[in-house]
Design an enzyme around this catalytic site. Structure first.
Site, PDB file in Angstrom:
ATOM      1  N   HIS C 266      -1.860  -8.614  10.180  1.00  0.00           N
ATOM      2  CA  HIS C 266      -2.490  -7.875   9.130  1.00  0.00           C
ATOM      3  C   HIS C 266      -3.811  -7.396   9.953  1.00  0.00           C
ATOM      4  CE1 HIS C 266      -4.761  -6.841   5.763  1.00  0.00           C
ATOM      5  NE2 HIS C 266      -3.994  -7.284   5.115  1.00  0.00           N
ATOM      6  N   ARG C 337       1.217  -2.154   7.352  1.00  0.00           N
ATOM      7  CA  ARG C 337       0.343  -3.012   8.010  1.00  0.00           C
ATOM      8  C   ARG C 337       0.774  -3.061   9.392  1.00  0.00           C
ATOM      9  NH1 ARG C 337       0.068  -7.977   3.679  1.00  0.00           N
ATOM     10  NH2 ARG C 337      -1.474  -6.914   2.362  1.00  0.00           N
ATOM     11  N   GLU C 432       7.185 -17.483   0.019  1.00  0.00           N
ATOM     12  CA  GLU C 432       6.843 -17.034   1.528  1.00  0.00           C
ATOM     13  C   GLU C 432       7.952 -18.007   2.184  1.00  0.00           C
ATOM     14  OE1 GLU C 432       3.107 -17.110   3.100  1.00  0.00           O
ATOM     15  OE2 GLU C 432       3.768 -16.612   5.038  1.00  0.00           O
ATOM     16  N   ARG C 442       6.428  -7.100   5.107  1.00  0.00           N
ATOM     17  CA  ARG C 442       6.098  -6.908   3.737  1.00  0.00           C
ATOM     18  C   ARG C 442       5.070  -5.815   3.644  1.00  0.00           C
ATOM     19  NH1 ARG C 442       2.323  -9.109   0.978  1.00  0.00           N
ATOM     20  NH2 ARG C 442       1.492 -10.509   2.670  1.00  0.00           N
ATOM     21  N   LEU C 448       2.658 -11.735  -3.924  1.00  0.00           N
ATOM     22  CA  LEU C 448       2.332 -12.380  -4.993  1.00  0.00           C
ATOM     23  C   LEU C 448       3.423 -11.990  -5.983  1.00  0.00           C
ATOM     24  CD1 LEU C 448      -1.584 -11.249  -5.514  1.00  0.00           C
ATOM     25  CD2 LEU C 448      -0.366 -13.535  -4.429  1.00  0.00           C
TER      26      LEU C 448
END
Lengths: 227, 249, 644
Positions: C266, C337, C432, C442, C448
């Site tokens: 991230h 990301r 996950e 992702r 979520l």
């Protein structure tokens, strides 16, 4: 009526009783103060004595006064029950607590303050209420009507500096008790609103200072007058 | 910095327990409080002593698992969670007293670890909206005024850490319970069963042995998520009006 | 063994509908005769346990935390995607599907991803009905924002605490079923093994973390909702307790492990401040909507910054390199990301990093504050700014934030078919813990969505389909397979306690983390990976001969818990390296130095690697066997991702 006892026996219900009785006692303080301030009128106790007699003979007032005693008792008994419950909720305490970081001193010591007030009430009742009712009391006559001269009892009592100190200190204790109790009662009743709560809190602080101060003024002035 | 730590050690729930004093050196002010304890635990393990047990998980201030009563305050001197407390809040030479949450409803399991399952049971008593998966209306079919939604959200941010109970002189759980009651009572979806919810959750709270409220405000002052006291007032309203109006005689 | 993904036939948009019609149903009266074990109580676990219990099944839910509400889903900040198209900006189920497939660098299944996009709309409805206080507009309707590389506003959010609110919603649904007696909760309980009887998963072995008791639980199906394995890197944004143990034990009992090398790094985390660091803190990606990423144009200025000779504010506009905006004009700071992370690494490798360690870039809100005012910025990101200030001691309203990439999510996981069933019949993996929907990378706000999709809307159908073919009787918990599994667990505990070595568990975990980060992190190469594999093997041997686990097995023992988890991470680390080494291409969260375009972008090899790698455990000390599930793309055209 099991639901009533269920509600009143919950922690919230017990607090509700504390708040309601507390608020009634707050009202009582106002009425009581209004009467007592007449002790300071420059009429040798005439207004006070007449007022005292009226209060004692009015059946409605008598009924209210019985309630008043009942509420004082309820307020005290429930605070004892709650204190016991709360102690049980934390059987082992902390070695170190820093209560000042998160709350006011009086809010954390309502039980002690209340107990001191209860002791004061007993002294107060013994000194005046009992004397007025059952003691040997001088009489006084205004416009042909005979009255008990309560004023004489009071002014005699407040010639004693120790008695005055007890009263003044007790009123300070009452001030601290009220400084938390007044607004706390509203919170318990569920009255918390951005618009009104700051006002209630200000009134509470004002009340907690003004009312005990005026009460305390009476023995001080009477003591000064006597000497 | 160098520190002296007075830490509560208790082998198991039935052990009497007591304080033990440790000294620790070379602590950086950038460390979090828990990282300082990690360092101590590595030291202890190296010496063959049982490390100090404490609860922690996310270390981001959101899971609510960390506890610790530090120098007389839950989560220490800052209004945050212990994992977000940094050593820059302390000075060289300080003595720090570390205790577990103390409440009969939070029994100690070991050292600083307590059992907070009483909170779960309170939620199980009614901290939900009774809807099954599927068969619900479109999300935008229920408009909710932004201010109401925001207020509900403020209450919903509770992380269930128990600092309110720890801070309260009565070990009362009012702030925790009221936050959930408020969150749901404010929303139209939650209004449907708000009366039963208030009755059941308060009953469970009492059954768990939490204390009553003295309105000291310590809970809100220490709450790492700044849950407001107005929630307790709302819970009181909800509870009293529920007991007057429900048909549960 | 041929992997059958069981993707239903028919047009993409009808697959799930058809499948739902074709699955076998269990008569309502018979549902109560089945017992289902759900391990983990995060979004996937809590939602699955609640939904299955609502249907009438008996559920046992396990978590290692002290309460189901603490699962790490709670820490997700940014939001949840759903193809509601409430903003009238051209979103649709197909667009969400397309973005997810493309974002995943074409390494996921069309069928699964389409289903995910399809049920996304139901998730929002469900959560609102549960009382999740999503952000709203003044008119009372739901608000959306654009998030993490999406060009439409499809992200629903609850300030910076979306994960918390969604988890508390699922937790409340779970709590309701506990009260109904349909779910039995086992907090502070860790799964130690899966029990397979006659080829089917029939229960688990657990350790009560408070008493240390090793116990057997028999059931008709087992759902693993145990999250990702990012903690193999020691430092990650995962919770301290997040671990791979449940998935790994399942793997060793026959469940294939897929794509373990796909790791999401991230881009917006708070940089490491020193060796004491125990975890990394994520700053929500939503910050990139308004924050501008930059480093100084020259090394010289960066050096002055690192020595604190100049303040970031003092750097002139022409000396700043807004490298994402320059390099990717159409996506700018909102590139996915992996792209954002890798570019941060590049500029820092060039010596232009901005903090003492040289591993940080700026995320600057100066222009947003000038444009919208400080209050508006506070309204959107207030809690994130506060969090940043608490951790770093710096005020991001006054001075730019510093960020650096950190391990955040693992796309790999247990291989599952369309029904979310692993290669062990009756054993499912959700959220996950499985590999299924994100391909090699992702997208933001999709974790979520996947966790809740699996738990609320997929597993309740597919688990029933499996159970419908199963007899009601439960395997007794004193069955030899249970006994055997219990003994294995107990002897492993004794083994760990008996080593009595000289180094703590954390010592090994930190070492493993360093190896993984240096050689299997943001950029990998064959030489490094080969070396790392040797290093891990040595470390593993050292662990099993020199680890020090204090205390006993019959008490709350944090070092014992950790030792189990680290032992499994050591084995997983090796498999991740095998997987990274075999995948001779770059895609999404797997970047091999050897395979890049002249511009330094990931270079996929669709001809040779458009498959899911599924690894089969063959026994202690043996190399795992690779199985390939070819990916078939009928609805999207494979293109090189470009965010220029």
């Amino acid at each position: 009526m099991s639901w009533v006892s269920k509600t009143l026996n919950s922690t919230l219900g017990k607090k509700l009783l504390m708040a309601l009785t507390g608020l009634f006692l707050i009202l009582f303080l106002v009425v009581h103060l209004a009467g007592n301030l007449q002790l300071l009128l420059p009429d040798e106790g005439k207004s006070f004595n007449i007022y005292a007699e009226t209060m004692a003979s009015n059946p409605l007032i008598r009924a209210v006064s019985i309630f008043n005693f009942g509420f004082i008792a309820l307020h005290a008994i429930y605070s004892a029950i709650l204190t016991r419950h709360n102690k049980k909720s934390r059987p082992v305490g902390y070695a170190m607590t820093k209560g000042s970081a998160n709350s006011t001193w009086s809010s954390r010591n309502m039980g002690i303050l209340g107990s001191l007030i209860l002791v004061f009430i007993l002294i107060h009742l013994r000194g005046f209420w009992y004397e007025f009712k059952f003691g040997e009391i001088p009489y006084v006559t205004y416009e042909g009507v005979t009255y008990k001269n309560g004023y004489a009892v009071v002014s005699a009592a407040f010639e004693n500096i120790l008695y005055v100190i007890v009263y003044v200190v007790s009123m300070a204790v009452l001030a601290f008790h009220l400084s938390h109790g007044f607004s706390s009662a509203f919170q318990t009743l569920g009255i918390n609103h951005k618009k009104y709560t700051p006002f209630i809190q200000k009134v509470g602080v004002g009340f907690a200072i003004l009312v005990p101060a005026l009460f305390a003024l009476i023995p001080i002035i009477m003591f000064l007058q006597s000497s | 910095m160098n520190l002296t730590l007075k830490v509560w050690r208790q082998k198991n729930p039935s052990d009497k327990g007591g304080f033990k004093t440790y000294t620790i050196s070379g602590i950086s002010s950038d460390m979090s409080f828990l990282e300082m304890l990690d360092v101590l635990n590595e030291d202890l393990s190296d010496k063959g002593e049982d490390p100090i047990h404490f609860d922690h998980d996310c270390r981001e201030g959101i899971c609510g698992m960390c506890s610790l009563y530090i120098n007389g305050q839950p989560h220490g001197p800052q209004q945050t969670t212990t994992c977000q407390l940094h050593m820059r809040s302390f000075s060289d030479g300080d003595t720090i007293t570390i205790e577990p949450w103390r409440a009969s409803a939070f029994p100690i399991l070991k050292d600083l670890v307590v059992d907070r399952s009483s909170f779960d049971r309170i939620i199980q008593a009614g901290g939900y909206i009774s809807v099954n998966t599927g068969g619900v209306p479109d999300a935008n079919e229920i408009p909710i005024p932004k201010v109401i939604s925001d207020e509900s959200f403020d209450a919903a941010t509770c992380i269930g850490c128990g600092a309110c109970v720890a801070a309260c002189k009565n070990a009362s759980a009012m702030l925790f319970v009221s936050a959930k009651i408020s969150q749901l009572a404010l929303l139209p979806q939650g209004k449907v069963e708000k009366r039963e919810r208030a009755e059941k959750m308060v009953a469970q709270m009492d059954a768990e042995g939490f204390g009553a409220c003295t309105n000291t405000g310590a809970c809100a002052a220490e709450c790492p998520k700044e849950i407001k006291l107005s929630n307790i007032a709302r819970m009181n309203r909800e509870y009293f009006s529920a007991s007057l109006s429900t048909e549960n005689v | 063994m041929k992997l059958d993904s069981k993707i239903p036939s028919g047009p993409l948009a009808e697959k799930w509908t058809r499948h739902k019609f074709n699955v076998k149903l269990v008569n309502p009266a018979n549902k109560r005769k089945y017992e289902i074990i759900v391990v983990g109580t995060g979004l996937a676990g809590a939602s699955a346990a609640a939904s299955l219990a609502e249907l009438g099944y008996n559920v046992k839910a396990f978590c290692f935390q002290d309460s189901p509400r603490r699962a790490h889903s709670i820490a997700a900040q940014g939001g949840i995607n759903a193809a509601k198209n409430y903003q009238n900006d051209g979103d649709s189920v197909f667009r969400l599907f397309y973005d997810t497939i493309k974002g995943g660098d074409y390494r996921s299944r069309e069928g699964n991803v389409y289903r995910l996009a399809e049920v996304s709309v139901n998730i929002i409805d469900q959560c609102v009905a549960q009382g999740v206080p999503f952000a709203r507009e003044y008119g009372g309707l739901l608000a959306n924002r654009s998030f993490g590389g999406a060009q439409v506003s499809r992200t629903f959010y609850a300030r910076g605490q979306t994960g918390q609110q969604l988890l508390l919603g699922a937790y409340s649904a779970l709590s309701r079923q506990v009260a109904n007696g349909k779910v039995k909760l086992y907090p502070r309980t860790e799964m130690m093994d899966v029990v397979v009887v006659d080829g089917k998963a029939r229960g688990i072995i657990t350790r009560n973390l408070v008493t240390g008791a090793v116990e057997s639980h028999s059931a008709h199906a087992v759902l693993l909702c145990t999250g990702g394995y990012g903690n193999v890197f020691f430092l990650s944004t995962n919770a301290m307790g997040s671990n791979v143990t449940a998935a790994w034990r399942a793997h060793k009992k026959g469940a294939f492990f897929s794509n373990p090398c796909y790791t999401q790094i991230h881009p917006t985390c708070i940089p490491v401040s020193g060796d004491h660091q125990s975890k990394l803190t994520l700053m929500s990606e939503s910050l990139r909507n308004d924050g501008r990423v930059w480093v100084p144009k020259t090394k010289a200025i960066a050096e002055k910054l690192r020595k604190r000779e100049i303040a970031p504010k003092g750097i002139k506009e022409e000396d700043r390199d807004y490298y994402l905006e320059t390099k990717y004009p159409s996506f700018g700071n909102l590139v996915p990301r992996d792209v954002a992370s890798r570019n941060a690494k590049y500029v820092c490798d060039e010596g232009r990093g901005v903090n003492e360690t040289g591993e940080a870039v700026f995320l600057d809100f100066r222009d947003a504050i000038l444009r919208d005012g400080e209050d508006a910025v506070r309204g959107k990101y207030g809690n994130l700014f506060d969090m940043y200030e608490k951790i770093t001691g710096e005020n991001p309203y006054k001075t730019p934030m510093m960020i650096y990439p950190a391990v955040h999510y693992t796309m790999g996981g247990l291989w599952v078919d369309y029904n979310l069933m692993t290669t062990v019949p009756g054993l499912y993996a959700l959220g996950e813990a499985n590999f299924s929907d994100h391909g090699a990378n992702r997208l933001g706000a999709s974790a979520l969505m996947q966790g809740l999709a699996d738990g609320y809307f997929v597993a309740p159908y597919t688990v029933g389909d499996y159970l419908a073919g199963l007899p009601y009787d439960k395997i007794p918990e004193d069955h030899p397979e249970f006994r055997k599994a219990e003994e294995t667990v107990k002897s492993r505990i004794q083994q760990l306690l008996g080593i009595k070595g000289s180094k703590t568990v954390d010592h090994f975990h930190k070492k493993l983390g360093k190896i993984m980060w240096n050689h299997c992190g943001m950029a990998r190469n064959a030489a490094g990976l080969t070396k790392a594999k040797e290093m891990i093997r040595t470390l593993k041997e050292e662990f099993w001969s020199d680890v020090k686990v204090l205390g006993t097995g019959e008490e709350l023992n944090l070092s014992l818990e950790k030792a189990h988890r680290v032992a499994d991470f050591l084995e997983l680390g090796e498999l991740m390296i095998d997987d990274a080494l075999h995948r001779n291409e770059s895609c999404g969260g797997h970047f091999r130095d050897e395979y890049q375009t002249p511009e330094g972008e990931a270079l996929r090899d669709d001809e040779n690697f458009a498959y899911v790698a599924a690894w089969e455990y063959l026994g202690e000390g043996k190399e795992e066997a690779l199985h390939k599930e070819e990916l078939v793309f009928e609805n999207v055209k494979l293109t090189q991702r470009s965010y220029k």
